[in-house]
Every structure is written in C-alpha cells, then in structure tokens.
Scaffold this active site. Structure first.
Site, PDB file in Angstrom:
ATOM      1  N   GLU A   1       0.783  -1.097   0.006  1.00  0.00           N
ATOM      2  CA  GLU A   1       0.045  -0.108  -0.033  1.00  0.00           C
ATOM      3  C   GLU A   1       0.828   1.227  -0.092  1.00  0.00           C
ATOM      4  OE1 GLU A   1      -2.753  -2.083   3.495  1.00  0.00           O
ATOM      5  OE2 GLU A   1      -2.181   0.110   3.475  1.00  0.00           O
TER       6      GLU A   1
ATOM      7  N   CYS B   1       5.551  -7.679   7.754  1.00  0.00           N
ATOM      8  CA  CYS B   1       6.425  -7.304   8.684  1.00  0.00           C
ATOM      9  C   CYS B   1       6.507  -8.105   9.742  1.00  0.00           C
ATOM     10  CB  CYS B   1       5.918  -5.645   9.335  1.00  0.00           C
ATOM     11  SG  CYS B   1       7.240  -5.027  10.423  1.00  0.00           S
TER      12      CYS B   1
ATOM     13  N   CYS C   1       4.632  -5.977  16.082  1.00  0.00           N
ATOM     14  CA  CYS C   1       3.850  -5.363  17.300  1.00  0.00           C
ATOM     15  C   CYS C   1       2.404  -5.610  17.320  1.00  0.00           C
ATOM     16  CB  CYS C   1       3.993  -3.680  16.540  1.00  0.00           C
ATOM     17  SG  CYS C   1       5.620  -3.294  16.458  1.00  0.00           S
TER      18      CYS C   1
ATOM     19  N   CYS D   1      -0.731  -3.760  15.393  1.00  0.00           N
ATOM     20  CA  CYS D   1      -0.336  -3.515  14.046  1.00  0.00           C
ATOM     21  C   CYS D   1      -0.694  -4.531  13.208  1.00  0.00           C
ATOM     22  CB  CYS D   1       1.034  -3.033  13.970  1.00  0.00           C
ATOM     23  SG  CYS D   1       1.576  -2.687  12.113  1.00  0.00           S
TER      24      CYS D   1
ATOM     25  N   GLY E   1       5.831  -2.417   6.895  1.00  0.00           N
ATOM     26  CA  GLY E   1       7.147  -2.828   6.759  1.00  0.00           C
ATOM     27  C   GLY E   1       7.936  -2.098   7.710  1.00  0.00           C
TER      28      GLY E   1
ATOM     29  N   LEU F   1       8.131   4.686  19.397  1.00  0.00           N
ATOM     30  CA  LEU F   1       8.217   4.374  20.789  1.00  0.00           C
ATOM     31  C   LEU F   1       7.170   3.394  21.510  1.00  0.00           C
ATOM     32  CD1 LEU F   1      10.871   4.912  22.627  1.00  0.00           C
ATOM     33  CD2 LEU F   1       9.884   6.704  23.767  1.00  0.00           C
ATOM     34  N   HIS F   2       6.021   4.359  21.668  1.00  0.00           N
ATOM     35  CA  HIS F   2       4.587   3.849  21.968  1.00  0.00           C
ATOM     36  C   HIS F   2       4.348   3.337  23.499  1.00  0.00           C
ATOM     37  CE1 HIS F   2       3.959   4.145  17.813  1.00  0.00           C
ATOM     38  NE2 HIS F   2       4.295   2.988  17.388  1.00  0.00           N
TER      39      HIS F   2
ATOM     40  N   ASN G   1      -5.756   3.865  14.835  1.00  0.00           N
ATOM     41  CA  ASN G   1      -6.525   3.573  13.870  1.00  0.00           C
ATOM     42  C   ASN G   1      -7.078   2.034  14.158  1.00  0.00           C
ATOM     43  OD1 ASN G   1      -7.999   4.580  11.308  1.00  0.00           O
ATOM     44  ND2 ASN G   1      -5.833   5.127  10.897  1.00  0.00           N
TER      45      ASN G   1
ATOM     46  N   CYS H   1      -1.713   1.470   8.774  1.00  0.00           N
ATOM     47  CA  CYS H   1      -0.679   0.643   8.278  1.00  0.00           C
ATOM     48  C   CYS H   1      -1.236  -0.740   7.851  1.00  0.00           C
ATOM     49  CB  CYS H   1       0.298   0.603   9.434  1.00  0.00           C
ATOM     50  SG  CYS H   1       1.883  -0.044   9.165  1.00  0.00           S
TER      51      CYS H   1
HETATM   52  N1  SAH Z   1       7.870  -0.414  10.857  1.00  0.00           N
HETATM   53  C1  SAH Z   1       8.102   1.031  11.159  1.00  0.00           C
HETATM   54  C2  SAH Z   1       7.268   2.010  10.025  1.00  0.00           C
HETATM   55  C3  SAH Z   1       5.932   1.732   9.891  1.00  0.00           C
HETATM   56  S1  SAH Z   1       4.814   1.657  10.970  1.00  0.00           S
HETATM   57  C4  SAH Z   1       7.554   1.345  12.307  1.00  0.00           C
HETATM   58  O1  SAH Z   1       7.182   0.552  13.313  1.00  0.00           O
HETATM   59  O2  SAH Z   1       7.971   2.576  12.956  1.00  0.00           O
HETATM   60  C5  SAH Z   1       4.544   3.339  10.922  1.00  0.00           C
HETATM   61  C6  SAH Z   1       3.970   4.109  12.199  1.00  0.00           C
HETATM   62  O3  SAH Z   1       2.411   3.552  12.383  1.00  0.00           O
HETATM   63  C7  SAH Z   1       4.390   3.326  13.438  1.00  0.00           C
HETATM   64  O4  SAH Z   1       4.699   4.269  14.480  1.00  0.00           O
HETATM   65  C8  SAH Z   1       3.270   2.373  13.958  1.00  0.00           C
HETATM   66  O5  SAH Z   1       3.548   1.895  15.303  1.00  0.00           O
HETATM   67  C9  SAH Z   1       2.345   2.995  13.572  1.00  0.00           C
HETATM   68  N2  SAH Z   1       0.737   2.275  13.641  1.00  0.00           N
HETATM   69  C10 SAH Z   1       0.667   1.017  13.234  1.00  0.00           C
HETATM   70  N3  SAH Z   1      -0.525   0.357  13.278  1.00  0.00           N
HETATM   71  C11 SAH Z   1      -1.221   1.519  13.494  1.00  0.00           C
HETATM   72  C12 SAH Z   1      -2.647   1.708  13.648  1.00  0.00           C
HETATM   73  N4  SAH Z   1      -3.472   0.746  13.556  1.00  0.00           N
HETATM   74  N5  SAH Z   1      -3.018   3.088  14.051  1.00  0.00           N
HETATM   75  C13 SAH Z   1      -2.148   4.067  14.229  1.00  0.00           C
HETATM   76  N6  SAH Z   1      -0.470   3.946  13.794  1.00  0.00           N
HETATM   77  C14 SAH Z   1      -0.255   2.785  13.724  1.00  0.00           C
HETATM   78 FE1  SF4 Z   2       6.090  -3.634  11.635  1.00  0.00          FE
HETATM   79 FE2  SF4 Z   2       6.179  -1.046  12.239  1.00  0.00          FE
HETATM   80 FE3  SF4 Z   2       3.783  -2.622  12.265  1.00  0.00          FE
HETATM   81 FE4  SF4 Z   2       5.742  -2.955  14.434  1.00  0.00          FE
HETATM   82  S1  SF4 Z   2       4.404  -1.216  13.748  1.00  0.00           S
HETATM   83  S2  SF4 Z   2       4.613  -4.428  13.153  1.00  0.00           S
HETATM   84  S3  SF4 Z   2       7.526  -2.475  13.182  1.00  0.00           S
HETATM   85  S4  SF4 Z   2       5.275  -2.174  10.514  1.00  0.00           S
END
Ligand code: SAH
Ligand code: SF4
Length: 339
Positions: free
Chosen positions: A88, A108, A112, A115, A155, A211-212, A286, A329
């Site tokens: 995407e 990926c 996480c 995600c 990714g 960081l989260h 989201n 994502c």
């Molecule tokens: N893998 C890398 C980049 C892609 S994810 C990373 O984790 O940083 C990009 C961002 O979107 C990250 O901060 C991730 O934690 C966040 N993210 C993932 N799923 C999400 C969701 N459902 N809602 C909001 N942010 C999300």
């Molecule tokens: Fe991968 Fe980033 Fe999603 Fe974590 S948040 S699973 S590192 S894409």
C-alpha cells in the site's frame, strides 16, 4: 536489475563498465525522472546501440496500481508487484503540499501487537524500484507533484536497510525525483544497530522512532523488538544519534485506550525524554477488525498532551487521515490477502 532501482552513482559505474562516458547516467536519470519517459526509443540523446544495451541489461517493468480509494484529503493505493504480492501507499494532501507514505516490505516481522502489518508477517523485502515506483505511479495517476515522503507504510525499513537507503538516494537526487532531504522521514520500531549505522548516512533526512510506551514492561507487551533492544538502550542510541547528527528526532506514540494513555504514562514519558532534542507525535490509533486495541478518547489524548507540554516536552497530535478508508498501516493489504 530494474532501471528504477539503480542510484545515479551505480549507473555511472555501469556506463564506465561498458566503456561509455559516465554523464550518460545523468541523461538517463533525466529521461526517467524529469521527463518521465520510459519508452527508451525516445531517448534522443542516447545512441541506438546503447539503447539496445540498456534494454538488455535492465528491466523497465513497473508495479501496477490495482485499487484507489479516495477520501477528502487522503488517497489510498493498493499496488500489485510483479510476483502478485500487494503493498500500500497513501497520499495525503496538506496545505503545504502532498506527502506520501510508502511501504518498505511485504508484511512485517516485528510483530507489534497493535499493528495489522505485523499480524500478517513478512513475505519479503521490497526491491528499491518497488519503493521508487510508488511515488512515480501516484504522481502519474494524480498528475500532482509529491513534496514529502515518509517511510511509514507496511514494513520495518531498517530491516531492509540497503534497499531503503538506495531508494532515499534516488528520490533525493537533484537529477532524480529531487525531494529535499528535510522532506524525507524514516520511521523505525527501534532496531538499535541500524540506527547506529544510519548516523553515518550522508543525507540529512529525518528519523522517527516508534516508542509507544513509557517503560520496558509496557513496551515488551506491545513491541517484540523491545526484548532485543530495550528502552534504555534505545534512548541511549537516540541520544548518540542526536549528538552526532545535531538533528531533532521524532518520537511516535500511538494512543491506545487504557493501555499506554494514562496520566502516569505521560509523566513517565516526560521523565525519560527530559532534556533530549525530540518532539513527540501522539498518533490517534486506527482501529482494525482483527485486533482488540481501541483508540484513546479525544479527552484522554488532550490530557496526555497537556501533561507533556507542562513538562516542557515538544508535542503535537497527529491529524487523523483517512480512517474511513482503512488508512492504518496494512489494512488494505490485509483485506486483499484475506480475499
Ligand atoms: N515499521 C516502522 C514503520 C511503519 S509503521 C515503525 O514501526 O516505525 C508506521 C507507524 O504507524 C508506527 O509508528 C506504527 O507503530 C504506527 N501504527 C501501526 N499500526 C497503527 C494503527 N493501527 N494506527 C495508528 N498507527 C499505527
Ligand atoms: Fe512492523 Fe512497524 Fe507494524 Fe511494528 S508497527 S509490526 S514494526 S510495521
């Protein structure tokens, strides 16, 4: 090799290796990225025999857009790769220009908990040209120019380091897509050795860290990567990065209802970031159909924001883009995979 995946420097080496002048690389870049002409017959300043050689040595095949969803300020694209995998890309219209969120892998492996991309696991890395073409295809279909790029799609970019760095070089190149380094951001979940390597990358691009969580216990629950490189190690590395590059780092913090959004988390976060040249971006979550996490309430996000502000931490709340069109994502790809 695909023609859209080669940096200008490597293309210069190619021309030298076939006993041609290296400035041919600039001419090819101009055809590809400035004139956007991939019909090689039309490359009028390149001799027929060299055109033939290039045609034999490189592939010109681009991925295809197979779905486009448009919301007010957001367009989401599902893109099919040569091996029928899907990724995407999301285009966002801002008052200052258009930005695009590109994917760096098919799926990926970081896993996480919140995600969708992690839920589906990594199939493979993207090739350099598969990232470059996300920009080219969307500029072509919209007839609009993209002025900034974030590597925040599907990714973990630092798990595909070489290809992502070549991608950055090509899009930043003045003869390439010419996107300024300060308009390019890479987001990582915190792969410490790669952040260290990235300190020496010559271009001044922005770094964002997912960081989260405000402590190790919480981060271990949300992000597997924390078991390999914990918060202390990560924060030390960010400090070293700031010292070395003199650049401000973005800290991403996704707001999960009753998980990491309590007042004590805000206080703890302020404490661990104290004195660092960072700014915190609070991301409204989201929600997805498959995962149990819920988004924090507006009120809770504002409270969290206020606590950080009061503790002198730079903080912004990310504008919500495209939650109607599954902009989180990996959500569009995950629908496609399920089908
Ligand atoms: N893998 C890398 C980049 C892609 S994810 C990373 O984790 O940083 C990009 C961002 O979107 C990250 O901060 C991730 O934690 C966040 N993210 C993932 N799923 C999400 C969701 N459902 N809602 C909001 N942010 C999300
Ligand atoms: Fe991968 Fe980033 Fe999603 Fe974590 S948040 S699973 S590192 S894409």
């Amino acid at each position: 090799m695909n023609i859209y995946g080669i940096t200008k420097e490597k293309l210069e080496e190619y021309f030298l290796s076939i006993h041609e002048k290296k400035f041919k690389a600039i001419q090819v870049f101009e055809w590809l990225y400035q004139k956007r002409m991939n019909e090689i017959d039309g490359w009028s300043n390149i001799k027929k025999e060299i055109q033939e050689k290039i045609r034999n040595d490189f592939s010109f095949i681009m991925p295809k857009i197979i779905k486009r969803e448009i919301d007010e300020l957001t367009e989401k694209y599902l893109i099919e790769l040569e091996d029928n995998e899907h990724i995407e890309a999301v285009l966002m219209h801002h008052d200052y220009g258009n930005s695009i969120c590109v994917s760096s892998q098919v799926g990926c492996n970081m896993g996480c908990a919140f995600c969708e991309s992690g839920r589906l696991k990594k199939v493979r890395n993207l090739e350099t040209h598969e990232m470059v073409c996300q920009i080219l295809l969307i500029e072509e279909i919209t007839k609009e120019r993209i002025s900034s790029v974030v590597v925040m799609g599907i990714g973990e970019p630092f798990d595909n380091y070489e290809h992502v760095m070549d991608f950055i070089k090509i899009i930043n190149d003045a003869k390439g897509i010419a996107i300024g380094a300060r308009h390019i951001t890479i987001s990582t979940s915190g792969l410490v050795p790669k952040i260290k390597e990235f300190m020496n990358f010559p271009l001044q691009i922005n770094l964002a860290i997912s960081l989260h969580a405000s402590n190790n216990e919480l981060r271990n629950q949300l992000m597997n990567v924390n078991k390999a490189y914990n918060l202390d190690e990560l924060l030390d590395t960010i400090r070293a990065y700031i010292l070395k590059t003199n650049r401000r780092v973005t800290i991403e913090y996704v707001m999960l209802n009753n998980v990491n959004d309590r007042e004590e988390n805000a206080l703890e976060l302020a404490k661990i970031l104290k004195g660092m040249n960072v700014y915190v971006n609070l991301i409204p979550y989201n929600e997805t159909n498959h995962l149990e996490f819920k988004k924090s309430t507006k009120n809770q996000i504002l409270k969290f924001y206020d606590i950080l502000k009061k503790n002198k931490i730079n903080v912004t709340i990310r504008k919500e883009f495209g939650s109607k069109i599954s902009a989180a994502c990996g959500q569009l790809r995950s629908k496609e995979v399920e089908r």
